[in-house]
Write a protein that holds these residues in place. Sequence first.
Motif, PDB file in Angstrom:
ATOM      1  N   TYR A  31       0.850  -1.184   0.000  1.00 38.92           N
ATOM      2  CA  TYR A  31       0.000   0.000   0.000  1.00 38.92           C
ATOM      3  C   TYR A  31       0.885   1.232   0.000  1.00 38.92           C
ATOM      4  CZ  TYR A  31       0.645  -0.525   5.112  1.00 38.92           C
ATOM      5  OH  TYR A  31       1.159  -0.703   6.373  1.00 38.92           O
ATOM      6  N   PRO A  36      -6.418   4.402   0.737  1.00 39.86           N
ATOM      7  CA  PRO A  36      -7.442   4.035   1.721  1.00 39.86           C
ATOM      8  C   PRO A  36      -6.946   2.919   2.644  1.00 39.86           C
ATOM      9  CG  PRO A  36      -8.385   4.127  -0.480  1.00 39.86           C
ATOM     10  CD  PRO A  36      -6.887   4.244  -0.630  1.00 39.86           C
ATOM     11  N   GLU A  38      -8.216   0.162   4.439  1.00 36.71           N
ATOM     12  CA  GLU A  38      -9.400  -0.682   4.579  1.00 36.71           C
ATOM     13  C   GLU A  38      -9.102  -2.059   5.156  1.00 36.71           C
ATOM     14  OE1 GLU A  38     -10.566  -0.496   0.507  1.00 36.71           O
ATOM     15  OE2 GLU A  38     -11.590   1.427   0.779  1.00 36.71           O
ATOM     16  N   SER A  39      -7.817  -2.376   5.351  1.00 35.31           N
ATOM     17  CA  SER A  39      -7.410  -3.690   5.847  1.00 35.31           C
ATOM     18  C   SER A  39      -6.215  -3.557   6.758  1.00 35.31           C
ATOM     19  CB  SER A  39      -7.014  -4.609   4.681  1.00 35.31           C
ATOM     20  OG  SER A  39      -8.077  -4.798   3.794  1.00 35.31           O
ATOM     21  N   ALA A  75      -5.752   1.337   9.675  1.00 30.49           N
ATOM     22  CA  ALA A  75      -7.125   0.963   9.332  1.00 30.49           C
ATOM     23  C   ALA A  75      -8.085   1.245  10.486  1.00 30.49           C
ATOM     24  CB  ALA A  75      -7.194  -0.518   8.948  1.00 30.49           C
ATOM     25  N   GLY A  80      -9.102   7.161   7.877  1.00 31.25           N
ATOM     26  CA  GLY A  80      -9.258   6.111   6.873  1.00 31.25           C
ATOM     27  C   GLY A  80      -8.215   6.094   5.782  1.00 31.25           C
ATOM     28  N   GLN A  81      -7.075   6.766   6.000  1.00 35.48           N
ATOM     29  CA  GLN A  81      -6.012   6.771   4.993  1.00 35.48           C
ATOM     30  C   GLN A  81      -4.696   6.292   5.596  1.00 35.48           C
ATOM     31  OE1 GLN A  81      -5.836  10.720   3.304  1.00 35.48           O
ATOM     32  NE2 GLN A  81      -7.102  10.024   1.611  1.00 35.48           N
ATOM     33  N   ARG A  82      -3.868   5.724   4.745  1.00 32.00           N
ATOM     34  CA  ARG A  82      -2.554   5.257   5.162  1.00 32.00           C
ATOM     35  C   ARG A  82      -1.639   6.450   5.410  1.00 32.00           C
ATOM     36  NH1 ARG A  82      -3.267   0.184   6.655  1.00 32.00           N
ATOM     37  NH2 ARG A  82      -4.439  -0.949   5.093  1.00 32.00           N
ATOM     38  N   PRO A  98      -9.593  -7.722   6.165  1.00 27.69           N
ATOM     39  CA  PRO A  98     -10.431  -6.521   6.066  1.00 27.69           C
ATOM     40  C   PRO A  98     -10.747  -5.955   7.456  1.00 27.69           C
ATOM     41  CG  PRO A  98     -11.258  -8.240   4.621  1.00 27.69           C
ATOM     42  CD  PRO A  98     -10.199  -8.867   5.497  1.00 27.69           C
ATOM     43  N   ARG A  99     -10.780  -4.643   7.543  1.00 27.52           N
ATOM     44  CA  ARG A  99     -11.041  -3.968   8.819  1.00 27.52           C
ATOM     45  C   ARG A  99     -12.293  -4.498   9.506  1.00 27.52           C
ATOM     46  NH1 ARG A  99     -11.006   1.739   7.711  1.00 27.52           N
ATOM     47  NH2 ARG A  99     -12.821   1.229   6.487  1.00 27.52           N
ATOM     48  N   ASP A 100     -13.392  -4.650   8.765  1.00 27.54           N
ATOM     49  CA  ASP A 100     -14.635  -5.106   9.389  1.00 27.54           C
ATOM     50  C   ASP A 100     -14.528  -6.537   9.921  1.00 27.54           C
ATOM     51  OD1 ASP A 100     -14.572  -5.988   6.704  1.00 27.54           O
ATOM     52  OD2 ASP A 100     -16.750  -6.129   6.596  1.00 27.54           O
TER      53      ASP A 100
END
Length: 124
Positions: A31, A36, A38-39, A75, A80-82, A98-100
């Motif tokens: 990344y 984003p 997200e993980s 994450a 929400g950004q690296r 994944p984050r969720d």
Amino acid sequence: MTELAQIIRTNVLSMEGVTQFSPNRRAASLYSEGSPAESVYFLESGLVKTYKLGGDAKEITLEIIMPGELFGLEAFGLDGQREVAAEILQEGSVRVIPRDVFLKFCVSRPDIWRVLRSEEHTSE
């Protein structure tokens, strides 16, 4: 094997949505800064470095990630950004969580935050 690595291997890697990434070359990007978040990532084998670009566009290495470590924890941030970039130093295997999926696990095991924080302090 650390307590965190054992917990992740036993409980999280088999969860639906977790994928495996096995880059076949050194310097493959996982990344980039500003992308984003997200993980989170779990390094099973190989080496990964995290870095930022300095004002003169030179890389500033921040950390070398070893097998059994969780990284990409931006994450869980609010924006929400690296904040940093990550790339492969040595070929291996990376699990993308994944984050969720990770947060769902944390609901069932709230002690994971204590373990994560404890290991973060140990590595500093």
